[in-house]
Design a protein around this motif. Structure first.
Motif, PDB file in Angstrom:
ATOM      1  N   LYS A  16       0.848  -1.185   0.000  1.00 29.77           N
ATOM      2  CA  LYS A  16       0.000   0.000   0.000  1.00 29.77           C
ATOM      3  C   LYS A  16       0.883   1.234   0.000  1.00 29.77           C
ATOM      4  O   LYS A  16       1.947   1.249   0.613  1.00 29.77           O
ATOM      5  CB  LYS A  16      -0.889   0.012   1.235  1.00 29.77           C
ATOM      6  N   PHE A  17       0.443   2.288  -0.677  1.00 26.90           N
ATOM      7  CA  PHE A  17       1.192   3.536  -0.657  1.00 26.90           C
ATOM      8  C   PHE A  17       1.232   4.072   0.770  1.00 26.90           C
ATOM      9  O   PHE A  17       0.234   4.031   1.490  1.00 26.90           O
ATOM     10  CB  PHE A  17       0.554   4.586  -1.570  1.00 26.90           C
ATOM     11  N   ALA A  18       2.371   4.565   1.179  1.00 25.82           N
ATOM     12  CA  ALA A  18       2.507   5.152   2.508  1.00 25.82           C
ATOM     13  C   ALA A  18       1.793   6.495   2.559  1.00 25.82           C
ATOM     14  O   ALA A  18       1.676   7.192   1.542  1.00 25.82           O
ATOM     15  CB  ALA A  18       3.986   5.331   2.845  1.00 25.82           C
ATOM     16  N   ASP A  19       1.343   6.853   3.757  1.00 24.90           N
ATOM     17  CA  ASP A  19       0.673   8.140   3.943  1.00 24.90           C
ATOM     18  C   ASP A  19       1.698   9.275   3.853  1.00 24.90           C
ATOM     19  O   ASP A  19       2.909   9.047   3.870  1.00 24.90           O
ATOM     20  CB  ASP A  19      -0.049   8.166   5.286  1.00 24.90           C
ATOM     21  N   ALA A  20       1.212  10.502   3.762  1.00 21.26           N
ATOM     22  CA  ALA A  20       2.074  11.670   3.558  1.00 21.26           C
ATOM     23  C   ALA A  20       3.098  11.834   4.690  1.00 21.26           C
ATOM     24  O   ALA A  20       4.260  12.165   4.435  1.00 21.26           O
ATOM     25  CB  ALA A  20       1.223  12.928   3.425  1.00 21.26           C
ATOM     26  N   ALA A  21       2.679  11.599   5.938  1.00 15.90           N
ATOM     27  CA  ALA A  21       3.608  11.756   7.066  1.00 15.90           C
ATOM     28  C   ALA A  21       4.751  10.743   6.978  1.00 15.90           C
ATOM     29  O   ALA A  21       5.914  11.090   7.216  1.00 15.90           O
ATOM     30  CB  ALA A  21       2.857  11.603   8.392  1.00 15.90           C
ATOM     31  N   THR A  22       4.439   9.509   6.618  1.00 17.17           N
ATOM     32  CA  THR A  22       5.475   8.477   6.483  1.00 17.17           C
ATOM     33  C   THR A  22       6.407   8.814   5.330  1.00 17.17           C
ATOM     34  O   THR A  22       7.630   8.677   5.451  1.00 17.17           O
ATOM     35  CB  THR A  22       4.834   7.090   6.273  1.00 17.17           C
ATOM     36  N   ARG A  23       5.844   9.256   4.211  1.00 18.35           N
ATOM     37  CA  ARG A  23       6.683   9.639   3.067  1.00 18.35           C
ATOM     38  C   ARG A  23       7.627  10.779   3.444  1.00 18.35           C
ATOM     39  O   ARG A  23       8.800  10.776   3.079  1.00 18.35           O
ATOM     40  CB  ARG A  23       5.825  10.010   1.870  1.00 18.35           C
ATOM     41  N   ALA A  24       7.122  11.751   4.198  1.00 19.14           N
ATOM     42  CA  ALA A  24       7.958  12.883   4.607  1.00 19.14           C
ATOM     43  C   ALA A  24       9.085  12.432   5.520  1.00 19.14           C
ATOM     44  O   ALA A  24      10.242  12.844   5.349  1.00 19.14           O
ATOM     45  CB  ALA A  24       7.099  13.935   5.300  1.00 19.14           C
ATOM     46  N   THR A  25       8.777  11.562   6.475  1.00 17.53           N
ATOM     47  CA  THR A  25       9.799  11.062   7.397  1.00 17.53           C
ATOM     48  C   THR A  25      10.852  10.260   6.648  1.00 17.53           C
ATOM     49  O   THR A  25      12.053  10.449   6.845  1.00 17.53           O
ATOM     50  CB  THR A  25       9.155  10.189   8.496  1.00 17.53           C
ATOM     51  N   GLY A  37       9.092   5.093  -4.979  1.00 16.15           N
ATOM     52  CA  GLY A  37       8.014   5.480  -4.097  1.00 16.15           C
ATOM     53  C   GLY A  37       8.182   4.797  -2.752  1.00 16.15           C
ATOM     54  O   GLY A  37       9.002   3.890  -2.601  1.00 16.15           O
ATOM     55  N   ILE A  38       7.418   5.224  -1.778  1.00 16.19           N
ATOM     56  CA  ILE A  38       7.438   4.642  -0.446  1.00 16.19           C
ATOM     57  C   ILE A  38       6.165   3.818  -0.295  1.00 16.19           C
ATOM     58  O   ILE A  38       5.069   4.345  -0.477  1.00 16.19           O
ATOM     59  CB  ILE A  38       7.461   5.735   0.648  1.00 16.19           C
ATOM     60  N   VAL A  39       6.304   2.543  -0.020  1.00 17.42           N
ATOM     61  CA  VAL A  39       5.142   1.675   0.171  1.00 17.42           C
ATOM     62  C   VAL A  39       5.243   0.978   1.517  1.00 17.42           C
ATOM     63  O   VAL A  39       6.321   0.828   2.071  1.00 17.42           O
ATOM     64  CB  VAL A  39       4.999   0.616  -0.954  1.00 17.42           C
ATOM     65  N   ARG A  40       4.087   0.585   2.025  1.00 19.25           N
ATOM     66  CA  ARG A  40       4.020  -0.184   3.265  1.00 19.25           C
ATOM     67  C   ARG A  40       3.845  -1.655   2.900  1.00 19.25           C
ATOM     68  O   ARG A  40       3.007  -1.993   2.079  1.00 19.25           O
ATOM     69  CB  ARG A  40       2.834   0.264   4.105  1.00 19.25           C
ATOM     70  N   ILE A  41       4.647  -2.508   3.530  1.00 16.02           N
ATOM     71  CA  ILE A  41       4.534  -3.948   3.324  1.00 16.02           C
ATOM     72  C   ILE A  41       4.232  -4.565   4.682  1.00 16.02           C
ATOM     73  O   ILE A  41       4.977  -4.355   5.643  1.00 16.02           O
ATOM     74  CB  ILE A  41       5.825  -4.522   2.716  1.00 16.02           C
ATOM     75  N   PRO A  42       3.146  -5.321   4.803  1.00 18.33           N
ATOM     76  CA  PRO A  42       2.784  -5.896   6.097  1.00 18.33           C
ATOM     77  C   PRO A  42       3.861  -6.844   6.629  1.00 18.33           C
ATOM     78  O   PRO A  42       4.513  -7.562   5.860  1.00 18.33           O
ATOM     79  CB  PRO A  42       1.503  -6.676   5.817  1.00 18.33           C
ATOM     80  N   VAL A  43       4.027  -6.838   7.925  1.00 16.59           N
ATOM     81  CA  VAL A  43       4.987  -7.735   8.570  1.00 16.59           C
ATOM     82  C   VAL A  43       4.686  -9.187   8.213  1.00 16.59           C
ATOM     83  O   VAL A  43       5.599 -10.012   8.112  1.00 16.59           O
ATOM     84  CB  VAL A  43       4.984  -7.510  10.104  1.00 16.59           C
ATOM     85  N   SER A  44       3.428  -9.477   7.972  1.00 17.10           N
ATOM     86  CA  SER A  44       3.056 -10.852   7.605  1.00 17.10           C
ATOM     87  C   SER A  44       3.713 -11.299   6.291  1.00 17.10           C
ATOM     88  O   SER A  44       3.749 -12.486   5.999  1.00 17.10           O
ATOM     89  CB  SER A  44       1.538 -10.981   7.498  1.00 17.10           C
ATOM     90  N   MET A  45       4.239 -10.364   5.526  1.00 15.17           N
ATOM     91  CA  MET A  45       4.894 -10.694   4.260  1.00 15.17           C
ATOM     92  C   MET A  45       6.387 -10.992   4.426  1.00 15.17           C
ATOM     93  O   MET A  45       7.038 -11.425   3.484  1.00 15.17           O
ATOM     94  CB  MET A  45       4.729  -9.539   3.272  1.00 15.17           C
TER      95      MET A  45
END
Length: 63
Positions: A16-25, A37-45
């Protein structure tokens, strides 16, 4: 795995695309290139990613 890139074999990840705050950090620590790009990958993966990396390494692919 995508073996047909100009730079050589690459793992392809979906998340999933990361939110704006995560992208900024993340951008403060390591600004993404124009084609990244910055994406979120679940720990389950994690286990599936580990297996993909192990398979690529066993096939002699440099990651």
């Amino acid at each position: 795995m995508d073996t047909d890139t100009a730079q050589g074999p690459e793992l392809v990840l979906q998340g999933k695309f990361a939110d704006a705050a995560t992208r900024a950090t993340c951008g403060q620590d390591s600004p993404p290139a124009d084609d990244e790009g910055i994406v979120r990958i679940p720990v389950s993966m994690v286990e599936q990613i580990r297996r993909a990396c192990d398979a690529a390494e066993a096939a002699g692919t440099q990651l």
